[in-house]
Scaffold this motif. Structure first.
Motif, short mmCIF file in Angstrom:
data_model
loop_
_atom_site.label_atom_id
_atom_site.label_comp_id
_atom_site.label_asym_id
_atom_site.label_seq_id
_atom_site.Cartn_x
_atom_site.Cartn_y
_atom_site.Cartn_z
N ALA A 169 0.84 -1.20 0.00
CA ALA A 169 0.00 0.00 0.00
C ALA A 169 0.88 1.25 0.00
N ALA A 170 1.98 1.22 0.78
CA ALA A 170 2.86 2.39 0.87
C ALA A 170 3.48 2.69 -0.50
N ASN A 171 3.69 1.64 -1.29
CA ASN A 171 4.32 1.82 -2.60
C ASN A 171 3.30 2.00 -3.72
N GLN A 206 8.70 0.69 9.51
CA GLN A 206 8.48 2.00 10.12
C GLN A 206 8.43 3.09 9.06
N ASP A 207 9.24 2.92 8.04
CA ASP A 207 9.24 3.86 6.93
C ASP A 207 7.89 3.82 6.20
N ASN A 208 7.41 2.60 5.94
CA ASN A 208 6.11 2.46 5.28
C ASN A 208 5.00 3.05 6.13
N LEU A 212 2.52 6.00 4.97
CA LEU A 212 1.06 5.83 4.97
C LEU A 212 0.41 6.90 5.85
N ARG A 213 1.01 7.13 7.03
CA ARG A 213 0.48 8.18 7.91
C ARG A 213 0.48 9.53 7.21
N GLY A 214 1.56 9.76 6.47
CA GLY A 214 1.68 11.02 5.73
C GLY A 214 0.57 11.19 4.70
N ARG A 215 -0.04 10.07 4.32
CA ARG A 215 -1.17 10.14 3.36
C ARG A 215 -2.50 10.00 4.10
N ASP A 216 -2.48 10.30 5.39
CA ASP A 216 -3.70 10.31 6.21
C ASP A 216 -4.29 8.95 6.49
N VAL A 217 -3.51 7.90 6.26
CA VAL A 217 -4.00 6.59 6.69
C VAL A 217 -3.94 6.57 8.22
N GLN A 218 -5.01 6.08 8.85
CA GLN A 218 -5.08 6.05 10.31
C GLN A 218 -4.68 4.66 10.81
N PHE A 219 -4.20 4.59 12.03
CA PHE A 219 -3.76 3.30 12.58
C PHE A 219 -4.36 3.06 13.95
#
Ligand code: C5P
Length: 478
Positions: A169-171, A206-208, A212-219
Protein backbone atom coordinates in the motif's frame (compact mmCIF):
# COMPACT_ATOMS: atom_id res chain seq x y z
CA UNK A 1 -41.28 0.39 18.00
CA UNK A 2 -39.65 -1.20 14.98
CA UNK A 3 -36.38 -3.09 15.23
CA UNK A 4 -34.76 -0.39 13.08
CA UNK A 5 -35.81 2.35 15.51
CA UNK A 6 -34.39 0.40 18.43
CA UNK A 7 -31.15 -0.06 16.47
CA UNK A 8 -30.99 3.70 15.92
CA UNK A 9 -31.46 4.25 19.67
CA UNK A 10 -28.67 1.79 20.47
CA UNK A 11 -26.37 3.52 18.00
CA UNK A 12 -27.27 6.94 19.41
CA UNK A 13 -26.44 5.64 22.89
CA UNK A 14 -22.97 4.58 21.71
CA UNK A 15 -23.57 0.90 20.96
CA UNK A 16 -24.80 -2.29 22.58
CA UNK A 17 -22.19 -2.25 25.34
CA UNK A 18 -23.33 1.24 26.36
CA UNK A 19 -26.94 0.04 26.61
CA UNK A 20 -25.81 -3.04 28.54
CA UNK A 21 -23.92 -0.86 31.00
CA UNK A 22 -26.78 1.60 31.29
CA UNK A 23 -29.33 -1.10 32.09
CA UNK A 24 -26.98 -3.49 33.88
CA UNK A 25 -27.92 -6.38 31.55
CA UNK A 26 -25.94 -8.83 29.44
CA UNK A 27 -25.60 -9.12 25.65
CA UNK A 28 -28.40 -11.69 25.33
CA UNK A 29 -30.90 -9.25 26.85
CA UNK A 30 -30.05 -6.73 24.13
CA UNK A 31 -30.51 -9.40 21.45
CA UNK A 32 -33.94 -10.16 22.97
CA UNK A 33 -34.93 -6.50 22.91
CA UNK A 34 -33.85 -6.27 19.26
CA UNK A 35 -35.78 -9.42 18.40
CA UNK A 36 -38.90 -7.99 20.06
CA UNK A 37 -38.19 -4.49 18.70
CA UNK A 38 -38.93 -3.10 22.16
CA UNK A 39 -37.24 -2.11 25.38
CA UNK A 40 -38.71 -3.13 28.74
CA UNK A 41 -40.72 -0.39 30.47
CA UNK A 42 -38.10 0.05 33.23
CA UNK A 43 -35.55 0.97 30.60
CA UNK A 44 -37.49 3.92 29.18
CA UNK A 45 -36.52 6.53 31.78
CA UNK A 46 -32.73 5.81 31.86
CA UNK A 47 -32.59 5.50 28.08
CA UNK A 48 -34.39 8.83 27.58
CA UNK A 49 -32.12 10.48 30.11
CA UNK A 50 -28.93 9.08 28.52
CA UNK A 51 -30.08 10.05 25.02
CA UNK A 52 -30.89 13.59 26.13
CA UNK A 53 -27.47 13.81 27.80
CA UNK A 54 -25.98 12.93 24.39
CA UNK A 55 -27.95 15.71 22.71
CA UNK A 56 -30.77 13.64 21.19
CA UNK A 57 -34.43 14.55 21.31
CA UNK A 58 -36.67 11.63 22.13
CA UNK A 59 -40.37 11.21 22.67
CA UNK A 60 -40.58 9.44 26.06
CA UNK A 61 -43.97 7.90 25.20
CA UNK A 62 -43.14 6.21 21.90
CA UNK A 63 -39.38 6.15 22.51
CA UNK A 64 -38.80 7.34 18.96
CA UNK A 65 -35.93 9.71 18.23
CA UNK A 66 -37.41 13.05 17.24
CA UNK A 67 -35.95 13.89 13.88
CA UNK A 68 -36.24 11.02 11.44
CA UNK A 69 -33.50 12.57 9.32
CA UNK A 70 -31.15 12.49 12.27
CA UNK A 71 -32.48 9.21 13.58
CA UNK A 72 -31.22 7.52 10.48
CA UNK A 73 -27.69 7.96 11.68
CA UNK A 74 -26.73 4.52 10.52
CA UNK A 75 -27.75 5.11 6.91
CA UNK A 76 -24.27 5.63 5.50
CA UNK A 77 -22.15 3.41 7.70
CA UNK A 78 -20.54 0.90 5.36
CA UNK A 79 -17.19 -0.64 6.13
CA UNK A 80 -15.12 -2.48 3.58
CA UNK A 81 -13.10 -4.89 5.71
CA UNK A 82 -9.85 -5.90 4.02
CA UNK A 83 -8.43 -8.98 5.71
CA UNK A 84 -4.70 -9.51 5.30
CA UNK A 85 -2.89 -12.83 5.56
CA UNK A 86 -1.72 -13.42 9.09
CA UNK A 87 -2.48 -15.64 12.04
CA UNK A 88 -4.58 -12.77 13.46
CA UNK A 89 -6.96 -12.99 10.47
CA UNK A 90 -9.42 -14.97 12.59
CA UNK A 91 -9.87 -11.91 14.79
CA UNK A 92 -11.18 -10.03 11.74
CA UNK A 93 -14.26 -12.25 11.95
CA UNK A 94 -14.92 -10.95 15.46
CA UNK A 95 -14.38 -7.38 14.27
CA UNK A 96 -16.93 -7.96 11.47
CA UNK A 97 -19.45 -9.34 13.95
CA UNK A 98 -19.03 -6.55 16.48
CA UNK A 99 -19.23 -3.81 13.86
CA UNK A 100 -22.67 -5.10 12.97
CA UNK A 101 -23.69 -4.76 16.62
CA UNK A 102 -23.33 -1.04 15.88
CA UNK A 103 -25.46 -1.31 12.75
CA UNK A 104 -22.54 -1.06 10.41
CA UNK A 105 -22.82 -2.95 7.13
CA UNK A 106 -19.64 -4.91 6.51
CA UNK A 107 -18.38 -6.21 3.18
CA UNK A 108 -15.31 -8.41 3.27
CA UNK A 109 -12.31 -8.46 0.97
CA UNK A 110 -9.68 -11.14 1.55
CA UNK A 111 -6.16 -11.39 0.24
CA UNK A 112 -4.81 -14.73 -0.95
CA UNK A 113 -2.80 -14.98 2.30
CA UNK A 114 -5.89 -14.32 4.43
CA UNK A 115 -7.63 -17.25 2.76
CA UNK A 116 -4.90 -19.52 4.12
CA UNK A 117 -6.14 -18.69 7.62
CA UNK A 118 -9.91 -18.15 7.32
CA UNK A 119 -12.36 -18.90 4.55
CA UNK A 120 -14.36 -16.32 2.58
CA UNK A 121 -17.41 -18.39 3.48
CA UNK A 122 -16.90 -17.71 7.22
CA UNK A 123 -16.66 -13.98 6.59
CA UNK A 124 -19.66 -14.01 4.22
CA UNK A 125 -21.71 -15.92 6.78
CA UNK A 126 -20.87 -13.38 9.47
CA UNK A 127 -21.39 -10.29 7.34
CA UNK A 128 -24.39 -11.64 5.40
CA UNK A 129 -22.63 -10.17 2.37
CA UNK A 130 -20.56 -11.60 -0.45
CA UNK A 131 -16.84 -11.61 0.35
CA UNK A 132 -14.66 -10.47 -2.54
CA UNK A 133 -11.32 -12.07 -3.24
CA UNK A 134 -10.42 -11.86 -6.88
CA UNK A 135 -9.50 -8.80 -8.91
CA UNK A 136 -10.09 -10.56 -12.19
CA UNK A 137 -13.30 -12.38 -11.44
CA UNK A 138 -15.57 -11.46 -14.32
CA UNK A 139 -18.69 -11.97 -12.25
CA UNK A 140 -17.51 -9.58 -9.58
CA UNK A 141 -16.39 -7.09 -12.20
CA UNK A 142 -19.78 -7.28 -13.90
CA UNK A 143 -21.77 -7.08 -10.67
CA UNK A 144 -19.59 -4.59 -8.88
CA UNK A 145 -16.32 -3.30 -10.30
CA UNK A 146 -13.49 -2.87 -7.87
CA UNK A 147 -13.69 0.90 -8.23
CA UNK A 148 -17.32 0.87 -7.17
CA UNK A 149 -16.51 -1.47 -4.30
CA UNK A 150 -13.81 0.95 -3.15
CA UNK A 151 -15.98 4.03 -3.55
CA UNK A 152 -19.12 2.75 -1.88
CA UNK A 153 -17.41 2.33 1.49
CA UNK A 154 -17.52 4.98 4.18
CA UNK A 155 -14.39 3.47 5.70
CA UNK A 156 -11.85 0.93 4.49
CA UNK A 157 -10.63 -1.05 7.48
CA UNK A 158 -7.55 -3.24 6.99
CA UNK A 159 -7.32 -5.89 9.73
CA UNK A 160 -4.89 -7.47 10.09
CA UNK A 161 -2.61 -5.17 8.09
CA UNK A 162 0.46 -7.34 7.49
CA UNK A 163 3.95 -5.96 6.86
CA UNK A 164 3.56 -7.01 3.23
CA UNK A 165 0.18 -5.35 2.79
CA UNK A 166 1.47 -2.14 4.40
CA UNK A 167 4.53 -2.21 2.13
CA UNK A 168 2.45 -2.75 -1.01
CA UNK A 169 0.00 0.00 0.00
CA UNK A 170 2.86 2.39 0.87
CA UNK A 171 4.32 1.82 -2.60
CA UNK A 172 1.00 2.22 -4.40
CA UNK A 173 1.01 -1.30 -5.83
CA UNK A 174 -2.26 -2.60 -7.21
CA UNK A 175 -1.52 -6.25 -7.83
CA UNK A 176 -4.56 -7.76 -6.13
CA UNK A 177 -8.06 -6.72 -5.13
CA UNK A 178 -7.04 -5.46 -1.66
CA UNK A 179 -4.28 -3.15 -2.87
CA UNK A 180 -6.34 -2.00 -5.87
CA UNK A 181 -9.11 -0.96 -3.48
CA UNK A 182 -6.62 0.89 -1.27
CA UNK A 183 -5.43 2.80 -4.31
CA UNK A 184 -8.90 3.47 -5.72
CA UNK A 185 -10.80 4.41 -2.59
CA UNK A 186 -11.63 7.95 -1.60
CA UNK A 187 -12.88 6.79 1.81
CA UNK A 188 -10.73 7.10 4.93
CA UNK A 189 -8.47 4.10 5.55
CA UNK A 190 -7.87 2.64 9.01
CA UNK A 191 -5.21 -0.03 9.40
CA UNK A 192 -4.79 -2.44 12.31
CA UNK A 193 -1.27 -3.83 11.88
CA UNK A 194 -0.26 -7.29 13.09
CA UNK A 195 3.12 -8.87 12.56
CA UNK A 196 6.18 -10.27 14.28
CA UNK A 197 7.77 -7.63 16.59
CA UNK A 198 11.05 -7.63 14.63
CA UNK A 199 9.14 -7.04 11.40
CA UNK A 200 7.19 -4.19 13.02
CA UNK A 201 10.37 -2.59 14.38
CA UNK A 202 12.22 -2.98 11.06
CA UNK A 203 13.11 0.40 9.55
CA UNK A 204 11.41 -0.64 6.28
CA UNK A 205 8.07 -1.17 8.06
CA UNK A 206 8.48 2.00 10.12
CA UNK A 207 9.24 3.86 6.93
CA UNK A 208 6.11 2.46 5.28
CA UNK A 209 4.11 3.37 8.38
CA UNK A 210 5.29 6.96 8.20
CA UNK A 211 4.58 7.17 4.48
CA UNK A 212 1.06 5.83 4.97
CA UNK A 213 0.48 8.18 7.91
CA UNK A 214 1.68 11.02 5.73
CA UNK A 215 -1.17 10.14 3.36
CA UNK A 216 -3.70 10.31 6.21
CA UNK A 217 -4.00 6.59 6.69
CA UNK A 218 -5.08 6.05 10.31
CA UNK A 219 -3.76 3.30 12.58
CA UNK A 220 -5.02 1.39 15.57
CA UNK A 221 -2.34 -0.62 17.34
CA UNK A 222 -0.38 -2.79 17.14
CA UNK A 223 -0.49 -3.83 20.78
CA UNK A 224 2.34 -5.20 22.90
CA UNK A 225 2.35 -8.69 24.34
CA UNK A 226 2.95 -12.36 23.61
CA UNK A 227 2.82 -13.22 19.93
CA UNK A 228 1.48 -16.37 18.29
CA UNK A 229 5.04 -16.92 16.98
CA UNK A 230 6.22 -17.32 20.59
CA UNK A 231 8.02 -13.98 20.73
CA UNK A 232 7.10 -11.01 22.86
CA UNK A 233 6.96 -7.36 21.87
CA UNK A 234 4.91 -4.92 19.85
CA UNK A 235 3.12 -6.38 16.86
CA UNK A 236 -0.08 -7.99 18.12
CA UNK A 237 -3.34 -7.08 16.44
CA UNK A 238 -5.31 -4.74 18.70
CA UNK A 239 -8.26 -6.31 20.47
CA UNK A 240 -11.44 -6.40 18.34
CA UNK A 241 -13.16 -3.92 20.71
CA UNK A 242 -10.38 -1.39 20.23
CA UNK A 243 -10.52 -1.81 16.44
CA UNK A 244 -14.30 -1.43 16.41
CA UNK A 245 -14.14 1.70 18.59
CA UNK A 246 -11.53 3.23 16.32
CA UNK A 247 -13.59 2.33 13.22
CA UNK A 248 -16.75 3.89 14.67
CA UNK A 249 -14.80 7.00 15.57
CA UNK A 250 -13.47 7.37 12.01
CA UNK A 251 -16.90 6.64 10.52
CA UNK A 252 -18.31 9.49 12.56
CA UNK A 253 -15.50 11.82 11.54
CA UNK A 254 -15.96 10.85 7.88
CA UNK A 255 -19.68 11.56 8.02
CA UNK A 256 -19.06 14.93 9.67
CA UNK A 257 -21.11 13.77 12.65
CA UNK A 258 -20.08 14.64 16.15
CA UNK A 259 -17.97 11.68 17.19
CA UNK A 260 -20.20 9.09 18.77
CA UNK A 261 -17.98 8.70 21.80
CA UNK A 262 -18.64 11.25 24.51
CA UNK A 263 -14.89 11.12 25.11
CA UNK A 264 -14.11 12.67 21.74
CA UNK A 265 -12.14 15.85 22.25
CA UNK A 266 -11.93 15.37 26.04
CA UNK A 267 -8.53 15.67 27.67
CA UNK A 268 -7.33 12.66 29.65
CA UNK A 269 -4.20 12.36 31.79
CA UNK A 270 -2.93 8.80 32.23
CA UNK A 271 0.01 7.87 34.45
CA UNK A 272 1.80 4.65 33.63
CA UNK A 273 4.88 2.58 34.38
CA UNK A 274 7.15 2.75 37.42
CA UNK A 275 8.90 5.72 38.88
CA UNK A 276 12.64 5.57 39.34
CA UNK A 277 14.13 7.15 42.45
CA UNK A 278 17.90 7.73 42.43
CA UNK A 279 20.12 6.50 45.27
CA UNK A 280 23.26 8.01 43.77
CA UNK A 281 24.48 8.91 40.29
CA UNK A 282 24.12 5.32 39.02
CA UNK A 283 21.75 3.41 41.32
CA UNK A 284 18.05 3.71 41.81
CA UNK A 285 14.97 2.29 43.52
CA UNK A 286 12.25 1.19 41.11
CA UNK A 287 9.64 -1.54 40.68
CA UNK A 288 8.61 -4.12 38.11
CA UNK A 289 5.75 -2.16 36.51
CA UNK A 290 5.82 -2.71 32.73
CA UNK A 291 3.43 0.11 31.82
CA UNK A 292 1.31 -2.34 29.82
CA UNK A 293 -1.93 -1.54 31.67
CA UNK A 294 -1.49 2.23 31.71
CA UNK A 295 -0.40 2.35 28.08
CA UNK A 296 -3.38 0.18 27.06
CA UNK A 297 -5.71 2.61 28.84
CA UNK A 298 -4.09 5.55 27.07
CA UNK A 299 -4.53 3.74 23.72
CA UNK A 300 -8.18 2.90 24.43
CA UNK A 301 -8.94 6.51 25.38
CA UNK A 302 -7.20 7.80 22.24
CA UNK A 303 -9.08 5.33 20.04
CA UNK A 304 -12.32 6.90 21.26
CA UNK A 305 -11.17 10.35 20.29
CA UNK A 306 -9.84 11.61 23.63
CA UNK A 307 -6.75 13.83 23.68
CA UNK A 308 -4.42 11.85 25.91
CA UNK A 309 -1.39 13.02 27.87
CA UNK A 310 0.48 9.88 28.90
CA UNK A 311 2.88 10.60 31.76
CA UNK A 312 5.06 7.53 31.98
CA UNK A 313 8.07 6.36 33.92
CA UNK A 314 10.76 4.41 32.03
CA UNK A 315 9.23 1.37 30.27
CA UNK A 316 10.35 -0.92 27.48
CA UNK A 317 7.18 -0.57 25.42
CA UNK A 318 6.51 2.25 22.95
CA UNK A 319 3.85 4.88 23.56
CA UNK A 320 0.61 4.19 21.71
CA UNK A 321 -0.16 6.27 18.66
CA UNK A 322 -2.05 9.50 18.97
CA UNK A 323 -1.11 10.16 22.59
CA UNK A 324 1.24 12.82 23.87
CA UNK A 325 3.97 11.07 25.84
CA UNK A 326 5.63 12.93 28.70
CA UNK A 327 8.50 10.71 29.86
CA UNK A 328 9.46 11.13 33.50
CA UNK A 329 11.68 9.38 36.04
CA UNK A 330 10.83 10.32 39.61
CA UNK A 331 7.49 10.64 41.40
CA UNK A 332 8.08 14.36 41.78
CA UNK A 333 8.69 14.69 38.02
CA UNK A 334 5.49 12.72 37.43
CA UNK A 335 3.51 15.03 39.68
CA UNK A 336 4.89 18.16 37.96
CA UNK A 337 4.08 16.71 34.52
CA UNK A 338 0.52 15.88 35.61
CA UNK A 339 0.00 19.34 37.09
CA UNK A 340 1.38 20.93 33.92
CA UNK A 341 -1.08 18.87 31.87
CA UNK A 342 -4.11 20.21 33.78
CA UNK A 343 -6.88 21.11 33.11
CA UNK A 344 -8.20 17.71 32.13
CA UNK A 345 -11.60 16.06 31.99
CA UNK A 346 -10.37 12.84 33.48
CA UNK A 347 -7.29 11.27 35.01
CA UNK A 348 -6.42 7.60 35.30
CA UNK A 349 -3.48 6.96 37.62
CA UNK A 350 -2.16 3.55 36.66
CA UNK A 351 1.49 4.22 37.45
CA UNK A 352 3.25 2.26 40.18
CA UNK A 353 4.65 5.27 41.96
CA UNK A 354 7.47 4.70 44.45
CA UNK A 355 6.19 5.57 47.89
CA UNK A 356 9.59 6.82 49.05
CA UNK A 357 12.59 8.59 47.63
CA UNK A 358 16.12 8.77 48.96
CA UNK A 359 17.10 12.06 50.53
CA UNK A 360 20.56 13.55 50.65
CA UNK A 361 21.67 11.96 47.37
CA UNK A 362 25.45 12.29 47.19
CA UNK A 363 27.36 13.53 44.16
CA UNK A 364 28.77 10.63 42.16
CA UNK A 365 28.64 7.02 43.35
CA UNK A 366 28.41 5.81 46.96
CA UNK A 367 31.64 3.96 47.71
CA UNK A 368 32.07 0.87 49.86
CA UNK A 369 33.79 1.67 53.13
CA UNK A 370 36.66 -0.49 54.28
CA UNK A 371 34.95 -1.38 57.59
CA UNK A 372 32.16 -3.43 55.95
CA UNK A 373 29.44 -1.05 57.16
CA UNK A 374 26.67 -0.63 54.56
CA UNK A 375 25.51 2.91 53.84
CA UNK A 376 22.32 4.07 55.52
CA UNK A 377 19.73 5.44 53.14
CA UNK A 378 17.32 7.92 54.53
CA UNK A 379 13.92 8.02 52.85
CA UNK A 380 11.24 10.67 52.51
CA UNK A 381 7.67 10.04 51.44
CA UNK A 382 6.86 10.89 47.84
CA UNK A 383 3.90 13.06 46.92
CA UNK A 384 0.71 11.11 46.24
CA UNK A 385 -0.11 12.09 42.65
CA UNK A 386 -3.55 10.52 42.64
CA UNK A 387 -4.53 12.35 45.83
CA UNK A 388 -3.07 15.58 44.50
CA UNK A 389 -5.14 15.38 41.32
CA UNK A 390 -8.28 14.36 43.23
CA UNK A 391 -8.01 17.34 45.57
CA UNK A 392 -6.63 19.86 43.07
CA UNK A 393 -8.38 23.19 42.45
CA UNK A 394 -8.64 22.13 38.77
CA UNK A 395 -9.72 18.60 39.67
CA UNK A 396 -10.64 16.52 36.61
CA UNK A 397 -14.30 15.52 36.56
CA UNK A 398 -13.42 11.84 36.92
CA UNK A 399 -10.33 10.64 38.80
CA UNK A 400 -9.58 6.92 38.68
CA UNK A 401 -6.91 5.20 40.73
CA UNK A 402 -5.50 1.68 40.81
CA UNK A 403 -4.89 -0.44 43.86
CA UNK A 404 -2.65 -3.48 43.66
CA UNK A 405 -3.09 -5.43 46.88
CA UNK A 406 -1.71 -8.62 48.34
CA UNK A 407 -4.77 -9.34 50.54
CA UNK A 408 -8.20 -8.01 51.58
CA UNK A 409 -8.64 -6.49 48.14
CA UNK A 410 -12.13 -5.07 48.54
CA UNK A 411 -11.77 -3.47 51.99
CA UNK A 412 -8.32 -2.04 51.32
CA UNK A 413 -9.41 -0.61 47.98
CA UNK A 414 -12.56 0.94 49.48
CA UNK A 415 -10.44 2.58 52.19
CA UNK A 416 -8.02 3.80 49.52
CA UNK A 417 -10.85 5.36 47.52
CA UNK A 418 -11.90 7.39 50.54
CA UNK A 419 -8.35 8.29 51.58
CA UNK A 420 -7.27 9.44 48.14
CA UNK A 421 -10.51 11.26 47.30
CA UNK A 422 -10.75 9.69 43.84
CA UNK A 423 -14.02 8.61 42.20
CA UNK A 424 -13.21 5.05 41.18
CA UNK A 425 -10.59 2.47 42.07
CA UNK A 426 -9.59 -0.43 39.85
CA UNK A 427 -8.44 -2.99 42.40
CA UNK A 428 -6.38 -6.01 41.50
CA UNK A 429 -4.34 -8.59 43.35
CA UNK A 430 -0.57 -8.38 42.82
CA UNK A 431 -0.63 -11.97 41.57
CA UNK A 432 -3.26 -13.96 39.68
CA UNK A 433 -5.08 -17.10 40.84
CA UNK A 434 -2.05 -19.25 39.86
CA UNK A 435 0.31 -17.05 41.85
CA UNK A 436 1.77 -15.49 38.68
CA UNK A 437 2.67 -11.81 39.21
CA UNK A 438 0.39 -9.30 37.47
CA UNK A 439 3.29 -6.82 37.12
CA UNK A 440 4.73 -7.39 33.65
CA UNK A 441 2.06 -9.92 32.66
CA UNK A 442 -0.31 -9.44 29.70
CA UNK A 443 -3.39 -10.33 31.73
CA UNK A 444 -5.18 -8.81 34.65
CA UNK A 445 -8.40 -9.31 36.57
CA UNK A 446 -9.90 -6.54 38.61
CA UNK A 447 -12.72 -5.22 40.72
CA UNK A 448 -13.99 -1.82 39.70
CA UNK A 449 -15.09 0.12 42.76
CA UNK A 450 -17.29 3.10 42.06
CA UNK A 451 -18.33 4.63 45.38
CA UNK A 452 -20.25 1.99 47.31
CA UNK A 453 -20.67 -0.35 44.37
CA UNK A 454 -18.22 -2.84 43.01
CA UNK A 455 -18.04 -4.98 39.88
CA UNK A 456 -15.83 -8.04 39.59
CA UNK A 457 -14.20 -8.42 36.20
CA UNK A 458 -12.82 -11.81 35.19
CA UNK A 459 -9.26 -12.44 34.05
CA UNK A 460 -8.70 -10.85 30.65
CA UNK A 461 -5.90 -9.22 28.68
CA UNK A 462 -4.75 -5.82 29.92
CA UNK A 463 -5.87 -4.43 26.55
CA UNK A 464 -9.38 -5.86 27.04
CA UNK A 465 -9.46 -4.57 30.61
CA UNK A 466 -8.45 -1.11 29.37
CA UNK A 467 -11.23 -1.21 26.82
CA UNK A 468 -13.77 -2.25 29.42
CA UNK A 469 -12.70 0.51 31.77
CA UNK A 470 -12.86 3.08 28.99
CA UNK A 471 -16.35 1.88 28.03
CA UNK A 472 -17.41 2.54 31.65
CA UNK A 473 -15.74 5.96 31.53
CA UNK A 474 -17.61 6.67 28.29
CA UNK A 475 -20.92 5.84 29.96
CA UNK A 476 -19.99 8.21 32.79
CA UNK A 477 -19.44 11.04 30.32
CA UNK A 478 -22.51 10.24 28.21
O1 C5P B 1 -1.27 3.87 47.90
P1 C5P B 1 -1.09 3.05 46.68
O2 C5P B 1 0.27 3.16 46.08
O3 C5P B 1 -1.54 1.63 46.81
O4 C5P B 1 -2.12 3.70 45.64
C1 C5P B 1 -2.23 3.26 44.34
C2 C5P B 1 -2.83 4.33 43.48
O5 C5P B 1 -2.33 5.60 43.82
C3 C5P B 1 -2.47 4.14 42.02
O6 C5P B 1 -3.52 4.68 41.26
C4 C5P B 1 -1.19 4.95 41.89
O7 C5P B 1 -0.99 5.36 40.55
C5 C5P B 1 -1.48 6.12 42.80
N1 C5P B 1 -0.32 6.69 43.47
C6 C5P B 1 0.09 7.95 43.12
N2 C5P B 1 1.15 8.53 43.79
C7 C5P B 1 1.77 7.88 44.77
C8 C5P B 1 1.37 6.57 45.13
C9 C5P B 1 0.32 6.01 44.45
O8 C5P B 1 -0.49 8.55 42.21
N3 C5P B 1 2.79 8.43 45.38
Amino acid sequence: MKNRELSAIITALGGRQALQDLLGVGPSAISNYLARGALPQRAHAPVCEALRARGWQIDPGSLVLADPEETDITARRRVLLVVGGGIAAYKALEVARRLQDHDVTVTGVMTRGAREFVTPLSLSALTANKTFTDLFSLTDEAEMGHIRLAREADLVLVAPATANLMARAANGLADDLATTILLATDAPVLMAPAMNPAMWAHPATQDNLNRLRGRDVQFVGPAAGDMACGEEGTGRLSEPDAIVSAALHHLDLAAGRPASSPLAGRHAIVTSGPTVEPIDAVRFIANRSSGKQGHAIAAALASRGARVTLVSGPVAIPAPQDVELVPVETARDMLSACEAALPADLAVCAAAVADWRVTGIPEGKIKKTGDGQPPILSLAENPDILRHLATHASRPRLVVGFAAEAADLQETAMAKLARKGCDWIVANMISDADGKPVFGSDDNSATLITGNESEMWPQMSKVALADRLVTRIEAQFA
